[in-house]
Design an enzyme around this catalytic site. Sequence first.
Site, PDB file in Angstrom:
ATOM      1  N   HIS A   1     -57.374   7.882 -90.406  1.00 33.80           N
ATOM      2  CA  HIS A   1     -58.830   8.081 -90.457  1.00 33.80           C
ATOM      3  C   HIS A   1     -59.389   7.610 -91.800  1.00 33.80           C
ATOM      4  O   HIS A   1     -60.141   6.644 -91.859  1.00 33.80           O
ATOM      5  CB  HIS A   1     -59.185   9.555 -90.199  1.00 33.80           C
ATOM      6  CG  HIS A   1     -60.647   9.831 -90.277  1.00 33.80           C
ATOM      7  ND1 HIS A   1     -61.160  10.922 -90.929  1.00 33.80           N
ATOM      8  CD2 HIS A   1     -61.720   9.144 -89.786  1.00 33.80           C
ATOM      9  CE1 HIS A   1     -62.481  10.903 -90.836  1.00 33.80           C
ATOM     10  NE2 HIS A   1     -62.841   9.829 -90.137  1.00 33.80           N
TER      11      HIS A   1
ATOM     12  N   HIS B   1     -59.499  16.183 -92.356  1.00 33.88           N
ATOM     13  CA  HIS B   1     -60.369  16.388 -91.183  1.00 33.88           C
ATOM     14  C   HIS B   1     -59.553  16.782 -89.963  1.00 33.88           C
ATOM     15  O   HIS B   1     -59.993  16.609 -88.833  1.00 33.88           O
ATOM     16  CB  HIS B   1     -61.193  15.128 -90.901  1.00 33.88           C
ATOM     17  CG  HIS B   1     -61.861  14.560 -92.115  1.00 33.88           C
ATOM     18  ND1 HIS B   1     -61.395  13.435 -92.774  1.00 33.88           N
ATOM     19  CD2 HIS B   1     -62.935  14.986 -92.821  1.00 33.88           C
ATOM     20  CE1 HIS B   1     -62.152  13.190 -93.825  1.00 33.88           C
ATOM     21  NE2 HIS B   1     -63.094  14.114 -93.875  1.00 33.88           N
TER      22      HIS B   1
HETATM   23  S1  FES Z   1     -58.519  11.522 -93.422  1.00 33.30           S
HETATM   24 FE1  FES Z   1     -57.226  12.424 -91.947  1.00 33.30          FE
HETATM   25  S2  FES Z   1     -58.554  13.165 -90.428  1.00 33.30           S
HETATM   26 FE2  FES Z   1     -59.842  12.276 -91.905  1.00 33.30          FE
END
Ligand code: FES
Length: 174
Positions: A103, A122
């Site tokens: 992500h 997140h």
């Molecule tokens: S950086 Fe891992 S879920 Fe956002």
Amino acid sequence: MLRLSRRNFLKLTGSGAAVGTLSLSPLSHGQQPDVRPTASGNTTLPYPRSKVAKLADLNINEPFYFTYPDDRSPCAVIRREKAIKGGIGPQKSVVAYSTQCTHMGCPVNYDKDAGTFKCPCHYSIFDADNAGQMVIGQATENLPRVVLAYEETEDTLYAISVDGLIYGRQANIL
Ligand code: FES
């Protein structure tokens, strides 16, 4: 209406030379065309072959950290107690992944009870027992899997490539 002579048409299109020099020689029945192999169109650099660890030094369900394909790419190898998808070694139980979340690149943590990598930023979860598949969360890509080779005579694991794009890169080999 604009009329072009053949001479002016050829001048404008630049096809005079081609027309003048083009000659085709049809193949006779059964004759093979003269086709020669050309160099392959590789667009990426080759992956290094890099020693990760001796299998005997890996504890079951305890991640062993290393970097691959360069020092800026943290990874973890996991030895499970059972055969798992993509596993390598005598029990087909060893896998390795990039530990950068797909992500936004946060470092993921291994949960040995669940067999997953969890991102603290997140809350994305990746299944280590299922080729790094993204299970839930903000990420949309699976965790890049480090492809391993096991050398039985040395009881040693080597990293040989990466399946999936490492976070923040346009190519895994920079
Ligand atoms: S950086 Fe891992 S879920 Fe956002």
